[in-house]
Design a protein around this motif. Structure first.
Motif, PDB file in Angstrom:
ATOM      1  N   GLN A 182       7.451   8.195  43.592  1.00 21.76           N
ATOM      2  CA  GLN A 182       8.191   9.268  44.259  1.00 21.76           C
ATOM      3  C   GLN A 182       9.526   9.504  43.543  1.00 21.76           C
ATOM      4  O   GLN A 182       9.918  10.643  43.292  1.00 21.76           O
ATOM      5  CB  GLN A 182       8.446   8.859  45.704  1.00 21.76           C
ATOM      6  CG  GLN A 182       8.326   9.992  46.668  1.00 21.76           C
ATOM      7  CD  GLN A 182       8.344   9.484  48.093  1.00 21.76           C
ATOM      8  OE1 GLN A 182       8.219   8.282  48.354  1.00 21.76           O
ATOM      9  NE2 GLN A 182       8.514  10.382  49.026  1.00 21.76           N
ATOM     10  N   SER A 204      -1.600  11.070  44.486  1.00 21.96           N
ATOM     11  CA  SER A 204      -1.376  10.537  45.833  1.00 21.96           C
ATOM     12  C   SER A 204      -0.075  11.084  46.412  1.00 21.96           C
ATOM     13  O   SER A 204       0.054  11.247  47.624  1.00 21.96           O
ATOM     14  CB  SER A 204      -1.386   9.012  45.823  1.00 21.96           C
ATOM     15  OG  SER A 204      -0.236   8.516  45.191  1.00 21.96           O
ATOM     16  N   GLN A 205       0.891  11.421  45.541  1.00 22.99           N
ATOM     17  CA  GLN A 205       2.115  12.062  46.047  1.00 22.99           C
ATOM     18  C   GLN A 205       1.838  13.502  46.469  1.00 22.99           C
ATOM     19  O   GLN A 205       2.397  13.992  47.446  1.00 22.99           O
ATOM     20  CB  GLN A 205       3.210  12.047  44.982  1.00 22.99           C
ATOM     21  CG  GLN A 205       3.742  10.665  44.658  1.00 22.99           C
ATOM     22  CD  GLN A 205       4.272   9.945  45.876  1.00 22.99           C
ATOM     23  OE1 GLN A 205       4.957  10.534  46.687  1.00 22.99           O
ATOM     24  NE2 GLN A 205       3.922   8.685  46.002  1.00 22.99           N
ATOM     25  N   LYS A 216       0.692  13.599  49.882  1.00 20.00           N
ATOM     26  CA  LYS A 216       1.779  13.528  50.862  1.00 20.00           C
ATOM     27  C   LYS A 216       2.417  14.897  51.071  1.00 20.00           C
ATOM     28  O   LYS A 216       2.963  15.193  52.129  1.00 20.00           O
ATOM     29  CB  LYS A 216       2.848  12.546  50.385  1.00 20.00           C
ATOM     30  CG  LYS A 216       2.520  11.118  50.714  1.00 20.00           C
ATOM     31  CD  LYS A 216       3.730  10.247  50.467  1.00 20.00           C
ATOM     32  CE  LYS A 216       3.370   8.791  50.644  1.00 20.00           C
ATOM     33  NZ  LYS A 216       4.366   7.921  50.020  1.00 20.00           N
ATOM     34  N   ASN A 276      -2.357   3.339  49.146  1.00 19.27           N
ATOM     35  CA  ASN A 276      -1.045   3.676  48.643  1.00 19.27           C
ATOM     36  C   ASN A 276      -0.197   2.412  48.657  1.00 19.27           C
ATOM     37  O   ASN A 276       0.169   1.900  49.706  1.00 19.27           O
ATOM     38  CB  ASN A 276      -0.420   4.763  49.518  1.00 19.27           C
ATOM     39  CG  ASN A 276       0.855   5.275  48.920  1.00 19.27           C
ATOM     40  OD1 ASN A 276       1.177   4.925  47.786  1.00 19.27           O
ATOM     41  ND2 ASN A 276       1.574   6.084  49.648  1.00 19.27           N
ATOM     42  N   SER A 307       8.251   4.072  50.376  1.00 23.47           N
ATOM     43  CA  SER A 307       8.953   5.321  50.099  1.00 23.47           C
ATOM     44  C   SER A 307      10.339   5.003  49.508  1.00 23.47           C
ATOM     45  O   SER A 307      10.696   3.856  49.286  1.00 23.47           O
ATOM     46  CB  SER A 307       9.055   6.150  51.367  1.00 23.47           C
ATOM     47  OG  SER A 307       9.509   5.345  52.405  1.00 23.47           O
TER      48      SER A 307
END
Lengths: 230, 257
Positions: free
Chosen positions: B20, B137-138, B141, B224, B228
């Motif tokens: 991230q 995978s981000q 989100k 995941n 974060s």
């Protein structure tokens, strides 16, 4: 040709994103509907996308001696129709940006618009049009791939001259068009020929694939490729 | 053909770092590059990002040089092209064939060149340090439709299989007098592409069977493993981007040529 990362300013990047995203979303909705009805079509779409990626990485011998890559847009448009093809092209462009550093993140919207939307759309329209005009399969496939490729470059030239209207928009456009015409018309012919060979070979070897492809099409329209494969 | 970017993305010192943070850093810096009106900050960004790639992520500098070579060459070409053809105020005439270097064209060319170098370094940072699975995978989100990500993941897997396959086909065609002359090249390439399409189609059918037999319910799930952003990350991001924006403001008055 991909517009390189950093070539467009932020305003133009956003502008082309705003134009492309709705079309891609529409394509995603169509794919969602198709995959709900036919679950087996999901991996088929994925491998077709991977095929387009590999195809665009193959070297294409051109008439002038220069080498470039086929775009695969004409093929995508003819086989899957413009909506589904736009999603596949978007995925291919994302992979090209992230795996090969062709194109880029900020210019993704502009590249999707020229290569994923205009290219397949024109290829599909011209394919349908020339089929209705009674041209043979080989000629309509050639024309579709040729104009699909050419329209991609016209769009790219338009995007570049909109971003850099110096000294004026018209002068910039004619500059870009001139440069592209020299290199791109032979390439468009090359891609047209290649697409014809690919489709004819698939019909010859595995005609049943085209019957399966029918699920991506609008049902009421009769497709001459399927007719030919029967 | 090989995809060494993917290899480096999985094998570098930063590949396990919070994705991230890496994505945000890459994209925000990219945006700053694009809004810059003077070439100074983009060149600085290119320098910083390249340093991170080479000294922090330990990407071999030879490879990175090749990677950055493409925009360098293309950017230089653009610079020349714009300096000669895209301007109204002449700077000086070269005297060769009536070619004139224009001041505004040169300025624009430098700006575009610097933006390309800067944003390409940002793209490089993103692709060379972040494995694609993490990026997708981000995206998940960010509420990108599942079907899109699923197609992407399936495609990602197939790409490498097909590249191997097309390499093998290409070589076997070559040993059997393929690609000899222009006409033959078209025939060979057409055969390769159509055969590849047919093979990939059957691979797709087999993949579906394999997934079905492993309880595939129309959804691919992946674990995941990253937490974060922490406060440290956020502060670092804010500090870095703000100093760049401050730099933009300070250099906006400077004149290069």
């Amino acid at each position: 040709m991909h517009i390189m990362e950093g070539f467009l300013s932020l305003e133009w990047s956003i502008f082309w994103y705003l134009l492309s995203v709705p079309v891609v979303i529409y394509g995603i909705f169509r794919i969602k509907k198709i995959t709900q009805e036919f679950p087996e079509s999901k991996p088929l779409l994925a491998v077709s996308g991977a095929f387009m990626f590999v195809l665009s990485a193959l070297k294409l011998p051109s008439v002038t001696g220069s080498c470039s890559h086929p775009t695969g847009n004409g093929l995508g448009g003819i086989l899957f129709g413009p909506a589904v093809a736009s999603v596949l092209a978007t995925l291919v462009l994302i992979f090209q940006a992230l795996l090969l550093a062709h194109g880029g993140i900020s210019t993704l919207g502009a590249n999707i618009f020229s290569m994923g939307i205009i290219g397949p759309l024109f290829a599909w329209l011209i394919y349908r049009g020339s089929q209705n005009a009674g041209l043979s399969l080989a000629i309509s496939v050639f024309l579709a791939a040729f104009f699909g490729n050419l329209m991609t470059y016209v769009t790219t030239a338009l995007q570049l001259s909109l971003a850099f209207p110096l000294p004026s928009f018209g002068a910039a456009l004619s500059n870009f068009m001139l440069i592209f015409a020299v290199t791109q018309i032979p390439l468009a012919i090359a891609e047209g020929l290649l697409t014809v060979v690919i489709i004819e070979k698939i019909i010859q070897i595995r005609p049943d694939i085209f019957e399966r492809l029918n699920i991506f099409k609008i049902k009421s329209v009769e497709d001459p490729i399927i007719e030919a494969s029967k | 053909m090989n995809i060494s970017i993917d290899y480096h993305a999985h094998n570098n010192e930063l590949s396990e770092y919070n994705p991230q943070f890496k994505i945000l850093l890459g994209i925000l810096t990219l945006i700053i590059c694009l809004i810059s009106q003077k070439p100074f900050i983009p060149f600085l960004i290119a320098f910083i990002m390249s340093s991170i790639i080479i000294f922090k992520a330990h990407i071999p500098w030879r490879f990175y040089l090749k990677f950055i070579g493409a925009p360098l060459g293309f950017g230089a070409l653009t610079l020349l092209f714009m300096a000669f053809f895209f301007g109204t105020q002449p700077l000086f005439a070269t005297g060769i064939g009536g070619l004139t270097i224009y001041q505004d064209g040169l300025n624009l060319g430098l700006l575009v060149f610097s933006r390309m170098m800067g944003s390409f370094a940002c793209l490089g940072f993103l692709t060379l340090t972040t494995p694609l699975n993490d990026i997708f995978s981000q995206l998940h989100k960010l509420k990108v439709p599942d079907i899109f990500i699923e197609l992407a993941l399936l495609m990602y897997r197939s790409i490498f299989i097909f590249i191997d396959e097309s390499d093998r086909m290409y070589h076997s065609q070559q040993t059997r007098l393929g690609y000899n002359g222009l006409k033959n090249s078209y025939h060979s390439l057409g055969l390769l592409a159509s055969n590849l399409f047919i093979k990939s189609w059957f691979k797709g059918e087999k993949v579906h069977l394999a997934m079905e037999s492993r309880c595939y319910q129309g959804e691919l799930r992946s674990m995941n493993k990253y937490s974060s952003l922490t406060l440290k990350h956020v502060l670092l991001l804010v500090f870095f981007e703000f100093s760049l924006i401050l730099g933009l403001y300070l250099t906006s008055g400077l004149k290069l040529i």
